[in-house]
Design a protein around this motif. Sequence first.
Motif, short mmCIF file in Angstrom:
data_model
loop_
_atom_site.label_atom_id
_atom_site.label_comp_id
_atom_site.label_asym_id
_atom_site.label_seq_id
_atom_site.Cartn_x
_atom_site.Cartn_y
_atom_site.Cartn_z
N GLN A 136 0.84 -1.20 0.00
CA GLN A 136 0.00 0.00 0.00
C GLN A 136 0.88 1.26 0.00
OE1 GLN A 136 -3.55 0.49 -0.05
NE2 GLN A 136 -2.69 2.52 -0.54
N SER A 137 1.94 1.21 0.78
CA SER A 137 2.85 2.35 0.84
C SER A 137 3.51 2.59 -0.51
CB SER A 137 3.91 2.11 1.91
OG SER A 137 4.84 3.17 1.95
N ARG A 138 3.94 1.51 -1.13
CA ARG A 138 4.58 1.64 -2.45
C ARG A 138 3.59 2.23 -3.47
NH1 ARG A 138 7.79 -4.19 -2.79
NH2 ARG A 138 9.57 -3.57 -1.45
N ALA A 139 2.33 1.75 -3.48
CA ALA A 139 1.33 2.23 -4.43
C ALA A 139 1.04 3.71 -4.20
CB ALA A 139 0.05 1.40 -4.33
N SER A 140 0.91 4.12 -2.94
CA SER A 140 0.60 5.51 -2.61
C SER A 140 1.71 6.44 -3.07
CB SER A 140 0.38 5.66 -1.10
OG SER A 140 -0.72 4.88 -0.66
N LYS A 141 2.96 6.02 -2.85
CA LYS A 141 4.07 6.89 -3.22
C LYS A 141 4.23 7.00 -4.73
CE LYS A 141 6.62 6.44 1.08
NZ LYS A 141 7.87 6.07 1.76
N VAL A 142 3.98 5.91 -5.42
CA VAL A 142 4.04 5.97 -6.89
C VAL A 142 2.92 6.85 -7.43
CG1 VAL A 142 3.78 4.62 -9.00
CG2 VAL A 142 5.23 3.77 -7.15
N ALA A 143 1.71 6.72 -6.88
CA ALA A 143 0.59 7.54 -7.32
C ALA A 143 0.87 9.02 -7.09
CB ALA A 143 -0.70 7.13 -6.61
N ALA A 144 1.44 9.34 -5.90
CA ALA A 144 1.76 10.74 -5.60
C ALA A 144 2.83 11.27 -6.55
CB ALA A 144 2.25 10.85 -4.15
N PHE A 145 3.83 10.44 -6.85
CA PHE A 145 4.89 10.85 -7.78
C PHE A 145 4.31 11.14 -9.16
CE2 PHE A 145 8.09 10.15 -10.96
CZ PHE A 145 9.25 10.70 -10.44
N LEU A 146 3.49 10.24 -9.63
CA LEU A 146 2.90 10.43 -10.98
C LEU A 146 2.06 11.70 -11.03
CD1 LEU A 146 1.79 6.75 -11.78
CD2 LEU A 146 3.77 7.97 -12.71
N SER A 147 1.28 11.96 -9.97
CA SER A 147 0.41 13.14 -9.94
C SER A 147 1.24 14.42 -9.89
CB SER A 147 -0.53 13.05 -8.74
OG SER A 147 -1.29 14.24 -8.62
N GLU A 148 2.22 14.45 -9.04
CA GLU A 148 2.99 15.68 -8.85
C GLU A 148 3.90 15.95 -10.04
OE1 GLU A 148 5.00 15.27 -5.16
OE2 GLU A 148 3.15 15.09 -3.99
N VAL A 149 4.67 14.98 -10.44
CA VAL A 149 5.62 15.17 -11.53
C VAL A 149 4.89 15.34 -12.87
CG1 VAL A 149 7.56 14.17 -12.79
CG2 VAL A 149 7.41 13.91 -10.30
N GLY A 150 3.82 14.58 -13.05
CA GLY A 150 3.08 14.68 -14.31
C GLY A 150 2.16 15.87 -14.39
N GLY A 151 1.90 16.54 -13.25
CA GLY A 151 1.00 17.69 -13.26
C GLY A 151 -0.45 17.30 -13.38
N PHE A 152 -0.82 16.11 -12.90
CA PHE A 152 -2.21 15.64 -12.98
C PHE A 152 -2.94 15.96 -11.69
CE2 PHE A 152 0.26 12.38 -15.45
CZ PHE A 152 -0.10 12.85 -16.72
N GLU A 153 -4.25 16.07 -11.76
CA GLU A 153 -5.06 16.27 -10.56
C GLU A 153 -4.99 15.02 -9.69
OE1 GLU A 153 -8.94 17.19 -11.91
OE2 GLU A 153 -8.40 19.18 -12.69
N SER A 154 -4.79 15.23 -8.41
CA SER A 154 -4.64 14.08 -7.50
C SER A 154 -5.93 13.27 -7.39
CB SER A 154 -4.20 14.58 -6.11
OG SER A 154 -5.18 15.49 -5.58
N GLN A 155 -7.11 13.97 -7.65
CA GLN A 155 -8.39 13.26 -7.54
C GLN A 155 -8.51 12.13 -8.57
OE1 GLN A 155 -7.87 16.46 -7.72
NE2 GLN A 155 -9.29 17.69 -6.47
N ARG A 156 -7.71 12.20 -9.62
CA ARG A 156 -7.79 11.16 -10.65
C ARG A 156 -7.12 9.85 -10.21
NH1 ARG A 156 -5.49 13.58 -16.12
NH2 ARG A 156 -5.91 11.43 -16.75
N PHE A 157 -6.34 9.89 -9.13
CA PHE A 157 -5.52 8.74 -8.75
C PHE A 157 -6.10 8.01 -7.54
CE2 PHE A 157 -2.77 11.24 -11.33
CZ PHE A 157 -1.90 10.36 -11.94
N THR A 158 -6.05 6.71 -7.63
CA THR A 158 -6.41 5.84 -6.51
C THR A 158 -5.27 4.84 -6.32
OG1 THR A 158 -8.76 6.00 -7.07
CG2 THR A 158 -8.11 4.19 -5.62
N SER A 159 -4.91 4.56 -5.10
CA SER A 159 -3.83 3.59 -4.84
C SER A 159 -4.36 2.47 -3.95
CB SER A 159 -2.63 4.28 -4.17
OG SER A 159 -3.03 4.87 -2.94
N VAL A 160 -3.88 1.27 -4.17
CA VAL A 160 -4.31 0.11 -3.40
C VAL A 160 -3.14 -0.87 -3.30
CG1 VAL A 160 -5.21 -1.02 -5.48
CG2 VAL A 160 -6.06 -1.72 -3.24
N GLY A 161 -3.03 -1.54 -2.15
CA GLY A 161 -1.99 -2.54 -1.96
C GLY A 161 -2.58 -3.93 -1.87
N TYR A 162 -1.98 -4.88 -2.57
CA TYR A 162 -2.45 -6.26 -2.56
C TYR A 162 -1.47 -7.21 -1.87
CZ TYR A 162 -6.10 -4.83 -5.81
OH TYR A 162 -7.18 -4.23 -6.37
N GLY A 163 -0.37 -6.71 -1.40
CA GLY A 163 0.59 -7.59 -0.74
C GLY A 163 1.05 -8.68 -1.67
#
Length: 499
Positions: free
Chosen positions: A445-472
């Motif tokens: 879950q931590s890995r997914a959240s950090k990747v989602a945040a990176f993509l949103s911030e670096v890509g300039g996308f709205e954060s509302q478009r991103f959802t993160s989930v961990g499956y272990g």
Amino acid sequence: MPSARFFSSPSFRLSVLPEKLSLGFLWLVLGVSLVTAGCASQAVLDDAVIETQFPLVIELRDALREADSEELELLAPATHERATQAYEEAYRLAQRADDAAQNRARRGLTALSEAREQAAITADIFEDILRTRRRVIAAGAAEHATDNYRDSEAALIALSRMAEEGRVEQAKAGRQELIDLFEALELEALKTDTVARIEAAMAQAERDELEDYAPHTLKRARDEHTLALATLDADRSNKIKAENHAQRAVFHINRATGIKDIIQMFVTSDFSEEDKVLWYQGQLARLIEPMVHAPAFDEPNKVLIGALRTQVEQLVQDRNRLQLQLDEAERRFNDLVLEQQLVLEDVRAETEAERSAEQARAARFAFVQSLFDIDEAEVYRQDNDVLIRAQGFVFSPGDSEIAAVNFPLLNKVIESIRTFKDARIVVSGHTDSSGDDDSNMLLSQSRASKVAAFLSEVGGFESQRFTSVGYGEQRPIASNESSEGRAENRRVEVLIVNQ
């Protein structure tokens, strides 16, 4: 002039020449013979070769043909004549393969351009003449009065030459006379066209002696003939009214012919007065048989005709009613056909739109697929969605921080997301089976959240478009029994969800 063959024949001897003829004359004769023989043997180029070697000659020829409809011969006769003469000379030169043909054709094209300019000026000066001339042609004057028509055309050309030479006022002075001449031609043509049929029919009526059988009917025909002529004399533009009078005149003449035939039949068959009435009733019965089976001939004729008229009127009303019903049915049918066509067009448009949309989706998917190397990620299409399985993503065991080594891969993911405008992005994290389940779930879950945040911030996308989930470790894609398999299972997946 004697031919070269004559001068070389045995019969030609110096002894037969007069003594006063010099030797120079002999050389002159021989020179002419040689030139004549040379000209006779010179090859003449055909049109196919001329078209290749002398393109301006062909261009001038085609331009002159196109100019036929512009009436340049009529409105700029002298300049058009120069262009035509230039073409004839250029063509003869081209046949002899003379390079001067191109220059001559060029002069012809210039003259033709000048002719067009002059024709526009002349047409403006003679606008009223040309308008009258068009009516004359429409009336058929060229066919019905050829000599007078040719004289009028020649007069117009003469006035055009005056305008072309700069004698504009002198040309304008002749306009009214030419207009009067054309109007007379128009009237003559209209009368010939409209009245000719009447006069031919009247002549035939005289030969058939219709006057002896139907004098009153023929008088009506003559009256209509007179009215047709009077109508054209009063207003030559009222051709329709004159034509109506002409048609009625021909109708009365044909009717007189029918009257003569009936009278002659009565005379030939020696009909009594009673026979004539019975014949009339028989004709009437035959006429109305499809509508009325038993005409009431026992009634007075006036009553009989009135009853038959009533029945015919009823039939006409029934027919009109049925026609209206048929028209309504046809209208409904056309409406249904139109409706079906619109539906088919909508279906075709919808199908075409879906096909275009599918082509666009396929193109975007192919683009995303082309971004990644095989060791970086695998790209899958799930209907309209795209799954990027980034098995090349590097995480240290037990760590969720994004290492710089992953930046090139993440930039490609960002480029992929940009390809799908307004899509939702689901980032899922996955681990191998090392460690306990709860720790692996939190780590993914931590890995997914950090990747989602990176993509949103670096890509300039709205954060509302991103959802993160961990499956272990719940969704392995390889065996956890080997180090290679565990490395593949430690991955990040990016699902691009298109609406």
